[in-house]
Design a protein around this motif. Structure first.
Motif, PDB file in Angstrom:
ATOM      1  N   GLY A  30      22.630   1.331 -13.290  1.00 16.74           N
ATOM      2  CA  GLY A  30      21.518   2.032 -12.653  1.00 16.74           C
ATOM      3  C   GLY A  30      20.598   1.101 -11.907  1.00 16.74           C
ATOM      4  N   THR A  31      19.494   1.670 -11.459  1.00 20.09           N
ATOM      5  CA  THR A  31      18.481   0.856 -10.774  1.00 20.09           C
ATOM      6  C   THR A  31      17.194   0.864 -11.590  1.00 20.09           C
ATOM      7  OG1 THR A  31      17.788   2.760  -9.473  1.00 20.09           O
ATOM      8  CG2 THR A  31      19.334   1.240  -8.444  1.00 20.09           C
ATOM      9  N   ALA A  32      16.341  -0.113 -11.312  1.00 17.24           N
ATOM     10  CA  ALA A  32      15.082  -0.224 -12.041  1.00 17.24           C
ATOM     11  C   ALA A  32      14.036  -0.868 -11.149  1.00 17.24           C
ATOM     12  CB  ALA A  32      15.284  -1.074 -13.298  1.00 17.24           C
ATOM     13  N   GLY A  33      12.802  -0.627 -11.500  1.00 18.56           N
ATOM     14  CA  GLY A  33      11.692  -1.315 -10.852  1.00 18.56           C
ATOM     15  C   GLY A  33      11.293  -2.490 -11.740  1.00 18.56           C
ATOM     16  N   CYS A  34      11.257  -3.718 -11.172  1.00 24.40           N
ATOM     17  CA  CYS A  34      10.901  -4.869 -12.017  1.00 24.40           C
ATOM     18  C   CYS A  34       9.389  -4.942 -12.180  1.00 24.40           C
ATOM     19  CB  CYS A  34      11.479  -6.168 -11.476  1.00 24.40           C
ATOM     20  SG  CYS A  34      10.782  -6.722  -9.927  1.00 24.40           S
ATOM     21  N   ILE A  75       7.928   8.825 -16.549  1.00 25.18           N
ATOM     22  CA  ILE A  75       7.029   8.874 -15.396  1.00 25.18           C
ATOM     23  C   ILE A  75       7.548   7.962 -14.285  1.00 25.18           C
ATOM     24  CG2 ILE A  75       4.654   8.407 -14.624  1.00 25.18           C
ATOM     25  CD1 ILE A  75       4.060   8.582 -17.803  1.00 25.18           C
ATOM     26  N   PHE A  76       7.903   8.546 -13.155  1.00 23.06           N
ATOM     27  CA  PHE A  76       8.281   7.712 -12.008  1.00 23.06           C
ATOM     28  C   PHE A  76       7.028   7.347 -11.207  1.00 23.06           C
ATOM     29  CE2 PHE A  76       9.584   6.891  -7.666  1.00 23.06           C
ATOM     30  CZ  PHE A  76      10.645   6.017  -7.839  1.00 23.06           C
ATOM     31  N   TYR A  77       6.194   8.344 -10.920  1.00 19.49           N
ATOM     32  CA  TYR A  77       4.967   8.101 -10.142  1.00 19.49           C
ATOM     33  C   TYR A  77       3.839   7.753 -11.118  1.00 19.49           C
ATOM     34  CZ  TYR A  77       7.721   9.838  -6.327  1.00 19.49           C
ATOM     35  OH  TYR A  77       8.721   9.982  -5.396  1.00 19.49           O
ATOM     36  N   ALA A 110      11.559  -4.395 -16.877  1.00 19.17           N
ATOM     37  CA  ALA A 110      11.750  -3.445 -15.778  1.00 19.17           C
ATOM     38  C   ALA A 110      11.622  -2.014 -16.287  1.00 19.17           C
ATOM     39  CB  ALA A 110      13.137  -3.656 -15.171  1.00 19.17           C
ATOM     40  N   VAL A 111      11.383  -1.096 -15.362  1.00 20.81           N
ATOM     41  CA  VAL A 111      11.244   0.325 -15.713  1.00 20.81           C
ATOM     42  C   VAL A 111      12.408   1.113 -15.134  1.00 20.81           C
ATOM     43  CG1 VAL A 111       9.712   2.330 -15.679  1.00 20.81           C
ATOM     44  CG2 VAL A 111       8.750   0.067 -15.360  1.00 20.81           C
ATOM     45  N   GLU A 112      13.013   1.923 -15.969  1.00 23.61           N
ATOM     46  CA  GLU A 112      13.993   2.923 -15.519  1.00 23.61           C
ATOM     47  C   GLU A 112      13.725   4.191 -16.332  1.00 23.61           C
ATOM     48  OE1 GLU A 112      15.512   3.171 -18.775  1.00 23.61           O
ATOM     49  OE2 GLU A 112      17.540   2.998 -17.963  1.00 23.61           O
ATOM     50  N   MET A 113      14.662   5.127 -16.375  1.00 27.92           N
ATOM     51  CA  MET A 113      14.297   6.417 -16.958  1.00 27.92           C
ATOM     52  C   MET A 113      15.334   6.995 -17.931  1.00 27.92           C
ATOM     53  SD  MET A 113      12.462   8.086 -13.599  1.00 27.92           S
ATOM     54  CE  MET A 113      11.279   9.028 -14.539  1.00 27.92           C
ATOM     55  N   GLU A 114      16.283   6.203 -18.396  1.00 25.62           N
ATOM     56  CA  GLU A 114      17.380   6.800 -19.181  1.00 25.62           C
ATOM     57  C   GLU A 114      17.843   6.051 -20.427  1.00 25.62           C
ATOM     58  OE1 GLU A 114      17.736   6.297 -15.775  1.00 25.62           O
ATOM     59  OE2 GLU A 114      17.475   8.356 -15.078  1.00 25.62           O
ATOM     60  N   VAL A 151      17.724  -4.444  -9.886  1.00 29.31           N
ATOM     61  CA  VAL A 151      16.338  -4.238  -9.458  1.00 29.31           C
ATOM     62  C   VAL A 151      16.351  -3.694  -8.028  1.00 29.31           C
ATOM     63  CG1 VAL A 151      14.144  -5.368  -8.948  1.00 29.31           C
ATOM     64  CG2 VAL A 151      15.444  -6.033 -10.988  1.00 29.31           C
ATOM     65  N   SER A 152      15.856  -2.454  -7.882  1.00 36.23           N
ATOM     66  CA  SER A 152      15.833  -1.824  -6.548  1.00 36.23           C
ATOM     67  C   SER A 152      14.437  -1.873  -5.946  1.00 36.23           C
ATOM     68  CB  SER A 152      16.274  -0.366  -6.640  1.00 36.23           C
ATOM     69  OG  SER A 152      15.404   0.335  -7.508  1.00 36.23           O
ATOM     70  N   ASP A 153      13.436  -2.118  -6.802  1.00 35.71           N
ATOM     71  CA  ASP A 153      12.075  -2.243  -6.283  1.00 35.71           C
ATOM     72  C   ASP A 153      11.224  -3.059  -7.254  1.00 35.71           C
ATOM     73  OD1 ASP A 153      12.665   0.806  -7.127  1.00 35.71           O
ATOM     74  OD2 ASP A 153      10.765   0.166  -7.968  1.00 35.71           O
ATOM     75  N   SER A 154      10.140  -3.593  -6.705  1.00 32.36           N
ATOM     76  CA  SER A 154       9.251  -4.395  -7.527  1.00 32.36           C
ATOM     77  C   SER A 154       7.896  -3.712  -7.596  1.00 32.36           C
ATOM     78  CB  SER A 154       9.098  -5.794  -6.913  1.00 32.36           C
ATOM     79  OG  SER A 154       7.990  -6.438  -7.515  1.00 32.36           O
ATOM     80  N   LEU A 155       7.461  -3.387  -8.823  1.00 34.51           N
ATOM     81  CA  LEU A 155       6.136  -2.783  -8.967  1.00 34.51           C
ATOM     82  C   LEU A 155       5.056  -3.854  -8.814  1.00 34.51           C
ATOM     83  CD1 LEU A 155       8.145  -0.696 -10.266  1.00 34.51           C
ATOM     84  CD2 LEU A 155       6.224   0.083 -11.598  1.00 34.51           C
ATOM     85  N   VAL A 156       5.441  -5.125  -9.069  1.00 32.24           N
ATOM     86  CA  VAL A 156       4.491  -6.229  -8.952  1.00 32.24           C
ATOM     87  C   VAL A 156       4.168  -6.483  -7.474  1.00 32.24           C
ATOM     88  CG1 VAL A 156       4.083  -8.661  -9.527  1.00 32.24           C
ATOM     89  CG2 VAL A 156       5.528  -7.260 -11.010  1.00 32.24           C
TER      90      VAL A 156
HETATM   91  N1  HPA Z   1      10.466   3.544 -12.105  1.00 35.09           N
HETATM   92  C1  HPA Z   1      11.349   4.241 -12.801  1.00 35.09           C
HETATM   93  N2  HPA Z   1      12.641   4.256 -12.535  1.00 35.09           N
HETATM   94  C2  HPA Z   1      13.070   3.520 -11.511  1.00 35.09           C
HETATM   95  C3  HPA Z   1      12.216   2.767 -10.739  1.00 35.09           C
HETATM   96  C4  HPA Z   1      10.841   2.777 -11.058  1.00 35.09           C
HETATM   97  O1  HPA Z   1      10.023   2.124 -10.413  1.00 35.09           O
HETATM   98  N3  HPA Z   1      12.955   2.158  -9.788  1.00 35.09           N
HETATM   99  C5  HPA Z   1      14.232   2.543  -9.979  1.00 35.09           C
HETATM  100  N4  HPA Z   1      14.306   3.358 -11.012  1.00 35.09           N
END
Ligand code: HPA
Length: 232
Positions: free
Chosen positions: A90-94, A159-161, A177-181, A202-207
């Motif tokens: 999957g993908t996650a936000g670091c 929570i994504f947003y 990192a944050v993901e949802m599953e 890592v698909s995006d960086s929250l930092v």
């Molecule tokens: N938050 C939650 N799930 C995600 C994110 C995120 O920023 N990026 C990719 N999956």
């Protein structure tokens, strides 16, 4: 026997299933990694296929977004279809400084802000963990392929947003990192004595408030899929 969400018959699904949130990624894996893939599910477009990888039967399937969705599909795979191990890609936000788009995170453990684990009525806080053998195999393969990777805790969030930036408190506890599953997947596996692992890109960086381009995503995804298939 089928389920309301999966039209496969028992026996159609291999003992190892590689899952992605997006069913079209499952289709991509079937087309690029499996010999002679046969589609076993199309209910709600949650595509699933079984084929051979280096002569061994493997299935790939989508699991949708969030813990209720992965909770349903993985529960049915373990309980109805006798699946022994699920590897989520999957993908996650670091959420740590120094981490970059395209880095791989092998989710050793998964914290959660979800209520999913309340179903077990535990007298404390359960720590959902990856299967160690799958985890160490994935780490070895990342090293072999020269993929920059991190191993540790992730946050499976509902929570994504995240307007209140709750991720900052998890980051302060060393979460990567944050993901949802993953927490639901790991808990489902633990509750029936089966195996699970999540490998994330890592698909995006929250930092740094950055996201991957389509090309970066595809390249990084393919690296992660190679790691996942090496565990079969
Ligand atoms: N938050 C939650 N799930 C995600 C994110 C995120 O920023 N990026 C990719 N999956």
């Amino acid at each position: 026997m089928s389920t309301p969400h999966n039209s496969a018959n028992v026996g159609d699904i291999a003992a190892t299933v590689i899952m992605s949130g997006d069913p079209l990624r499952a289709k991509f894996m079937a087309e690029h990694f499996l010999e002679n893939p046969k589609q076993f599910n199309g209910v709600r477009n949650m595509l699933g296929y079984t084929g051979l990888y280096h002569g061994k039967p493997v299935s790939v399937m989508g699991h949708g977004m969030g813990m209720p969705s992965v909770g349903i599909y993985s529960y049915e795979l373990y309980h109805v279809y006798g699946v022994q191990q699920i590897i989520r890609v999957g993908t996650a936000g670091c959420i740590q400084k120094g981490m970059e788009i395209g880095d791989v995170v092998v989710a050793q453990g998964s914290c959660t802000d979800s209520n999913y684990l309340h179903q077990y009525h535990l007298p404390g806080t359960y720590a959902p963990l990856a299967d160690y053998e799958l985890l160490s195999g994935a780490v070895d393969m990342c090293k072999q392929l020269g993929v920059k990777h991190y191993v540790g805790n992730v946050l499976s969030s509902d929570i994504f947003y995240d307007d209140n930036q709750e991720w900052r408190q998890w980051a302060a506890m060393g979460v990567l990192a944050v993901e949802m599953e993953s927490a639901a997947l790991y808990a489902n596996a633990a509750a029936c004595g089966r195996k699970a692992l999540t490998i994330l890109t890592v698909s995006d960086s929250l930092v740094e408030k950055k996201s991957a381009s389509a090309e970066e995503r595809q390249l990084a995804f393919t690296n992660m899929m190679r790691v996942a298939f090496s565990l079969v």
